[in-house]
Design an enzyme around this catalytic site. Structure first.
Site, PDB file in Angstrom:
ATOM      1  N   GLY A  42      37.784 -40.836  19.153  1.00  0.00           N
ATOM      2  CA  GLY A  42      38.352 -39.492  19.050  1.00  0.00           C
ATOM      3  C   GLY A  42      39.791 -39.445  19.497  1.00  0.00           C
ATOM      4  N   SER A  43      40.366 -38.245  19.393  1.00  0.00           N
ATOM      5  CA  SER A  43      41.795 -38.080  19.653  1.00  0.00           C
ATOM      6  C   SER A  43      42.171 -38.310  21.109  1.00  0.00           C
ATOM      7  CB  SER A  43      42.224 -36.670  19.223  1.00  0.00           C
ATOM      8  OG  SER A  43      41.477 -35.682  19.921  1.00  0.00           O
TER       9      SER A  43
ATOM     10  N   GLU B 254      28.023 -43.792  20.575  1.00  0.00           N
ATOM     11  CA  GLU B 254      28.570 -43.380  21.866  1.00  0.00           C
ATOM     12  C   GLU B 254      27.462 -43.290  22.911  1.00  0.00           C
ATOM     13  OE1 GLU B 254      32.417 -40.683  20.474  1.00  0.00           O
ATOM     14  OE2 GLU B 254      30.456 -39.738  20.682  1.00  0.00           O
TER      15      GLU B 254
ATOM     16  N   LYS C  64      38.346 -27.675  26.809  1.00  0.00           N
ATOM     17  CA  LYS C  64      36.982 -28.132  26.521  1.00  0.00           C
ATOM     18  C   LYS C  64      35.961 -27.636  27.544  1.00  0.00           C
ATOM     19  CE  LYS C  64      38.280 -30.598  22.955  1.00  0.00           C
ATOM     20  NZ  LYS C  64      39.727 -30.394  22.993  1.00  0.00           N
TER      21      LYS C  64
ATOM     22  N   LYS D 105      29.139 -33.985  22.533  1.00  0.00           N
ATOM     23  CA  LYS D 105      29.980 -34.988  21.893  1.00  0.00           C
ATOM     24  C   LYS D 105      29.498 -35.175  20.454  1.00  0.00           C
ATOM     25  CE  LYS D 105      30.842 -38.793  24.006  1.00  0.00           C
ATOM     26  NZ  LYS D 105      32.242 -38.725  23.505  1.00  0.00           N
ATOM     27  N   GLY D 106      30.351 -35.790  19.652  1.00  0.00           N
ATOM     28  CA  GLY D 106      29.916 -36.131  18.306  1.00  0.00           C
ATOM     29  C   GLY D 106      30.530 -35.321  17.195  1.00  0.00           C
TER      30      GLY D 106
ATOM     31  N   GLY E  68      36.181 -39.079  25.412  1.00  0.00           N
ATOM     32  CA  GLY E  68      36.411 -37.649  25.484  1.00  0.00           C
ATOM     33  C   GLY E  68      35.120 -36.883  25.304  1.00  0.00           C
ATOM     34  N   ALA E  69      35.221 -35.567  25.228  1.00  0.00           N
ATOM     35  CA  ALA E  69      34.059 -34.701  24.996  1.00  0.00           C
ATOM     36  C   ALA E  69      34.533 -33.451  24.281  1.00  0.00           C
ATOM     37  CB  ALA E  69      33.370 -34.348  26.305  1.00  0.00           C
ATOM     38  N   ASP E  70      33.625 -32.833  23.551  1.00  0.00           N
ATOM     39  CA  ASP E  70      33.940 -31.595  22.835  1.00  0.00           C
ATOM     40  C   ASP E  70      33.669 -30.363  23.681  1.00  0.00           C
ATOM     41  OD1 ASP E  70      34.598 -32.942  20.337  1.00  0.00           O
ATOM     42  OD2 ASP E  70      32.472 -33.412  20.231  1.00  0.00           O
TER      43      ASP E  70
END
Length: 272
Positions: free
Chosen positions: A66-67, A144, A162, A135-136, A123-125
């Protein structure tokens, strides 16, 4: 004999004397420096660099996707090139991260060869107050979870946008990876599980109205959207995983050991 005198104009006013120039005293309260507004990507980079401070030579590392995670992967590659880290083995959580890690010079392996991972950075959403994660949204949740579930320490890096009051609180997707076979049937059963929370289930697609998004594992993703709190997360997790056709979901419960949050006021570190 007449003597000529200079011509004077008489005046009753005193002569004007210009006062000496006096520099103004410095203000006891100097103006504050101009505020620097950081972009979301700059905040992610700050959090990622802070996480990489925990990396030591000789470690087996889980490399997130991820970013935000890309900043950590790139930083590790820089430190290897400078000789500040040595003997690092990376285990990537996606094909995308695999390609990035190779491009910055990180040697790679897998869980078959290294079933115990020293440290994972990702990271995490979403992050709730108990450090549970969603996540995902990038589509790599299965790999992950496999890799980050095998690590001794899992550092989660996010910017403050987040942080949520509860899982699903952002109103954005909580992904579930499903097998392509009869995905509509599976999606409807997922929706019914959380009907009381106002759940909407949508198949993820490549672009507007495009083909179904396919994960690295050749599966589909059904994104769940909640209007209300779904309650006990462990119960919700168990209900999802019991459905035939479900491969894995994007709730990472009790897995994070350290949370690094970058915001306008600095970096906060929270340990479990």
């Amino acid at each position: 004999m007449a003597i000529a005198y200079p011509h004077f104009i008489a005046s009753d006013k005193p002569p004007v004397v210009n006062p000496p120039r006096i520099s103004p005293l410095p203000s006891p309260h100097p103006p504050p420096p101009p505020q620097v507004i950081l972009t979301q990507d700059e905040l992610k980079k700050i959090a990622a660099y802070k996480a990489v401070e925990s990396v030591e030579s000789g470690m087996v590392l889980g490399l997130g996707t991820g970013s935000t995670a890309k900043h950590a992967v790139t930083r590790i590659g820089d430190l290897l090139r400078l000789g500040k880290l040595t003997n690092i083995t990376g285990i990537p959580t996606s094909r995308m991260t695999h390609e990035l890690a190779l491009s910055v010079g990180i040697p790679l392996s897998d869980l078959d060869s290294h079933p115990v991972v020293d440290l994972a950075i990702d990271g995490a959403d979403e992050v709730d107050p108990h450090m549970n994660l969603v996540k995902g949204r990038g589509g790599s949740l299965l790999r992950e979870k496999m890799i980050e579930g095998a690590c001794k320490k899992f550092i989660v890096i996010v910017d403050e946008s987040k942080l949520v009051e509860h899982i699903g609180g952002s109103g954005l997707a909580m992904p579930v990876e499903v097998v392509p076979f009869c995905w509509k049937f599976t999606a409807e059963r997922l929706r019914l599980l959380f009907e009381e929370a106002g759940c909407v289930a949508r198949l993820r697609r490549d672009g507007e109205g495009g083909e179904p998004f396919v994960t690295d594992n050749k599966n589909y993703i059904v994104d769940l959207y909640f209007e209300r709190d779904i309650g006990d997360l462990m119960v919700a997790s168990d209900r999802i995983l019991r459905l035939p056709g479900v491969v894995e979901h994007g709730m990472f419960l009790g897995m994070a050991t350290t949370l690094i949050v970058a915001g306008e006021l600095g970096v906060k570190v929270k340990n479990k």
